[in-house]
Design a protein around this motif. Structure first.
Motif, PDB file in Angstrom:
ATOM      1  N   VAL A 201      -0.856   7.535  -2.540  1.00 60.03           N
ATOM      2  CA  VAL A 201      -0.430   7.835  -1.177  1.00 60.03           C
ATOM      3  C   VAL A 201       0.612   8.939  -1.211  1.00 60.03           C
TER       4      VAL A 201
ATOM      5  N   TRP B 116       0.812  -1.212   0.000  1.00 62.73           N
ATOM      6  CA  TRP B 116       0.000   0.000   0.000  1.00 62.73           C
ATOM      7  C   TRP B 116       0.851   1.271   0.000  1.00 62.73           C
ATOM      8  N   ALA B 117       1.832   1.361   0.886  1.00 64.94           N
ATOM      9  CA  ALA B 117       2.506   2.642   1.100  1.00 64.94           C
ATOM     10  C   ALA B 117       4.023   2.591   1.028  1.00 64.94           C
TER      11      ALA B 117
ATOM     12  N   CYS C 226      -7.331   4.839   6.007  1.00 60.31           N
ATOM     13  CA  CYS C 226      -6.865   5.510   4.789  1.00 60.31           C
ATOM     14  C   CYS C 226      -7.655   5.050   3.569  1.00 60.31           C
TER      15      CYS C 226
ATOM     16  N   VAL D 219      -4.445   1.244   7.621  1.00 62.32           N
ATOM     17  CA  VAL D 219      -4.793   0.961   6.224  1.00 62.32           C
ATOM     18  C   VAL D 219      -6.292   1.109   6.005  1.00 62.32           C
TER      19      VAL D 219
ATOM     20  N   LEU E 272       2.625  10.502   4.122  1.00 58.21           N
ATOM     21  CA  LEU E 272       1.901   9.368   4.683  1.00 58.21           C
ATOM     22  C   LEU E 272       2.717   8.089   4.556  1.00 58.21           C
ATOM     23  N   GLU E 273       3.435   7.945   3.459  1.00 57.90           N
ATOM     24  CA  GLU E 273       4.304   6.775   3.289  1.00 57.90           C
ATOM     25  C   GLU E 273       5.364   6.727   4.380  1.00 57.90           C
TER      26      GLU E 273
ATOM     27  N   ALA F 101       3.719   5.868   7.731  1.00 56.74           N
ATOM     28  CA  ALA F 101       3.403   4.447   7.820  1.00 56.74           C
ATOM     29  C   ALA F 101       4.656   3.628   8.085  1.00 56.74           C
TER      30      ALA F 101
ATOM     31  N   TRP G 253      -7.459   7.482   0.333  1.00 57.71           N
ATOM     32  CA  TRP G 253      -6.025   7.698   0.142  1.00 57.71           C
ATOM     33  C   TRP G 253      -5.334   6.466  -0.431  1.00 57.71           C
ATOM     34  N   VAL G 254      -6.111   5.580  -1.012  1.00 62.04           N
ATOM     35  CA  VAL G 254      -5.560   4.406  -1.674  1.00 62.04           C
ATOM     36  C   VAL G 254      -5.707   4.544  -3.182  1.00 62.04           C
TER      37      VAL G 254
END
Length: 271
Positions: A190, A122-123, A180, A177, A194-195, A198, A185-186
């Motif tokens: 991202v 995801w991030a 978000c 997750v 935020l990355e 995370a 935010w997916v």
């Protein structure tokens, strides 16, 4: 005649088991102070453990296909099944070494590998070496946490965990997750900030799992005994609160629990 008699020798137990494709599980148990060997496994507790393992595997597959909300929900479902298998085993007096080891391996997949891969997909994938290094740190800390728990299970205080439990750490990451994903935010991508957040949060959860910090295990709760009526009212209110906004409520609860250990440790130190 002699040759025929020689061929009719009884087979040893080893020869008999060698003919089986899958041998029956056998382990030593203590009964009234005596050691006995028991065959087979308990079905119901291990069914819940298998369900937790399946949920963790489903979360990994969902994360690989970009279904991050489903992946986060699957991790929380694995937490429910993981909590039930131990409770059911204790209520049925069906605890076994096989069940303990199977549960530990299931936890490694559902609360170690699954959250790391879901968050990475995801991030963290765009963060390069930092991203996969953070994911590996989380997985390694989860493995160390479970190994330490298994070696101290007979001597540790049942009312406390040493280090953040892997399901709680997974709840923090899955909750992030999930929130978000609901915020969109997916699909929109991202942001770099935020990355990084995370990644730092995942590393922090990993470190908390191996720190020598006490967390309440809530194992002292007696589900078979009587409780005041107000306790049932509180349970109903909790269910109602969670149903209003599951993602944010569960994330907040997981974050509060994750911070409770260090906060109590600092309080005890200065007190």
């Amino acid at each position: 005649m002699t040759e025929q008699q020689g061929n009719d020798k009884p087979k040893s137990p080893f020869d008999t088991e060698a003919l089986l494709l899958i041998d029956d599980h056998e382990e030593e148990v203590s009964v009234n102070g005596k050691t006995e060997r028991k065959r087979g496994i308990y079905l119901l507790p291990n069914l819940f453990t298998t369900a937790a393992l399946f949920a963790g595997f489903f979360a990994i597959i969902s994360g690989m296909h970009g279904n991050f909300e489903n992946a986060a929900i699957a991790i929380f479902a694995a937490m429910i099944f993981d909590g039930l298998d131990g409770r059911v085993a204790r209520l049925m007096n069906a605890q076994s070494k096989f069940g303990a080891e199977y549960d530990s391996l299931s936890d490694m997949v559902s609360f170690g590998v699954a959250p790391a891969l879901v968050v990475f997909s995801w991030a963290l994938v765009d963060l390069g070496k930092f991203g996969w290094a953070v994911a590996f740190i989380y997985v390694a800390c989860a493995a160390l946490r479970l190994a330490r728990f298994n070696t101290q299970i007979d001597t540790a205080d049942k009312n406390y965990f040493t280090g953040l439990a892997s399901p709680a750490a997974a709840a923090v990451m899955a909750g992030l997750v999930w929130v978000c994903a609901e915020e969109g935010w997916v699909e929109k991508g991202v942001h770099f900030e935020l990355e990084v957040f995370a990644g730092i949060l995942m590393a922090a959860c990993g470190i908390l799992m191996i720190l020598n910090v006490r967390y309440s295990s809530f194992k002292g709760i007696d589900f078979r005994g009587r409780v005041p009526f107000v306790v049932m009212i509180a349970v109903v209110l909790i269910f109602g609160l969670v149903s209003v906004d599951p993602a944010r409520v569960l994330l907040a609860a997981a974050m509060i629990y994750a911070l409770s250990g260090p906060v109590q440790a600092i309080y005890r130190r200065f007190k």
